[in-house]
Scaffold this active site. Sequence first.
Site, PDB file in Angstrom:
ATOM      1  N   HIS A  64      46.858 110.303  45.893  1.00 14.48           N
ATOM      2  CA  HIS A  64      47.128 110.624  47.298  1.00 14.48           C
ATOM      3  C   HIS A  64      46.616 109.505  48.196  1.00 14.48           C
ATOM      4  O   HIS A  64      45.722 108.739  47.820  1.00 14.48           O
ATOM      5  CB  HIS A  64      46.456 111.933  47.678  1.00 14.48           C
ATOM      6  CG  HIS A  64      47.065 113.133  47.044  1.00 14.48           C
ATOM      7  ND1 HIS A  64      46.767 114.412  47.460  1.00 14.48           N
ATOM      8  CD2 HIS A  64      47.956 113.275  46.034  1.00 14.48           C
ATOM      9  CE1 HIS A  64      47.449 115.285  46.730  1.00 14.48           C
ATOM     10  NE2 HIS A  64      48.170 114.608  45.846  1.00 14.48           N
ATOM     11  N   GLU A  66      44.671 109.573  50.763  1.00 14.77           N
ATOM     12  CA  GLU A  66      43.237 109.659  51.022  1.00 14.77           C
ATOM     13  C   GLU A  66      42.429 109.057  49.877  1.00 14.77           C
ATOM     14  O   GLU A  66      41.460 108.324  50.091  1.00 14.77           O
ATOM     15  CB  GLU A  66      42.784 111.114  51.210  1.00 14.77           C
ATOM     16  CG  GLU A  66      43.455 111.838  52.346  1.00 14.77           C
ATOM     17  CD  GLU A  66      44.684 112.631  51.904  1.00 14.77           C
ATOM     18  OE1 GLU A  66      45.524 112.084  51.151  1.00 14.77           O
ATOM     19  OE2 GLU A  66      44.808 113.787  52.315  1.00 14.77           O
ATOM     20  N   CYS A  94      44.608 117.882  51.330  1.00 15.02           N
ATOM     21  CA  CYS A  94      44.693 119.008  50.403  1.00 15.02           C
ATOM     22  C   CYS A  94      43.286 119.337  49.908  1.00 15.02           C
ATOM     23  O   CYS A  94      42.312 118.637  50.214  1.00 15.02           O
ATOM     24  CB  CYS A  94      45.612 118.654  49.227  1.00 15.02           C
ATOM     25  SG  CYS A  94      44.914 117.412  48.110  1.00 15.02           S
ATOM     26  N   CYS A  97      41.633 116.392  47.952  1.00 15.60           N
ATOM     27  CA  CYS A  97      41.159 115.278  48.777  1.00 15.60           C
ATOM     28  C   CYS A  97      39.982 115.687  49.661  1.00 15.60           C
ATOM     29  O   CYS A  97      39.044 114.911  49.839  1.00 15.60           O
ATOM     30  CB  CYS A  97      42.306 114.716  49.600  1.00 15.60           C
ATOM     31  SG  CYS A  97      43.568 113.913  48.573  1.00 15.60           S
TER      32      CYS A  97
END
Length: 155
Positions: A64, A66, A94, A97
């Site tokens: 992701h 992040e 999410c 993360c």
Amino acid sequence: MRYINFEGDDNISPDDFFMNEALREAKLALAEDEIPIGAIVLCKGQIIGRGHNLTERLNDVSAHAEMQALTAATNYMGGKYLKDCTLYVTLEPCVMCAGASYWFQIGKIVFGAYDARMGFGRLNQKITHPKTEIVGGIRENECAELVRNFFKARR
């Protein structure tokens, strides 16, 4: 990483300014046919980490935006904690993360669009570090529209 000098402007807040940098990363993801989410990590006026979704290219569901930005930031800093740093991300993190941000001890998370389906806020419990400040809704419409248009084009 490149130093971004924000001296203040009556027309734009620092959060808007740096969210624009995260949006640039999201557009890079879009150009690579990834879900358009971007992130940066800011420390003392300097962007020390950048990232965008790479889940398709890397065939890695944990890649992701992040995670990319946080890892780049700790590599830049030479340490594992980011207490004095701010994570800017175009979509509410999410659970994975947000949980990772706990371990990085990020000082602040600023996100654009809320994510009622997958965002960590739906849990109604604090999974980030107790000292992490959370700010949501910065350039929310622009961030949400980028993701919405991505999925609309695939249907």
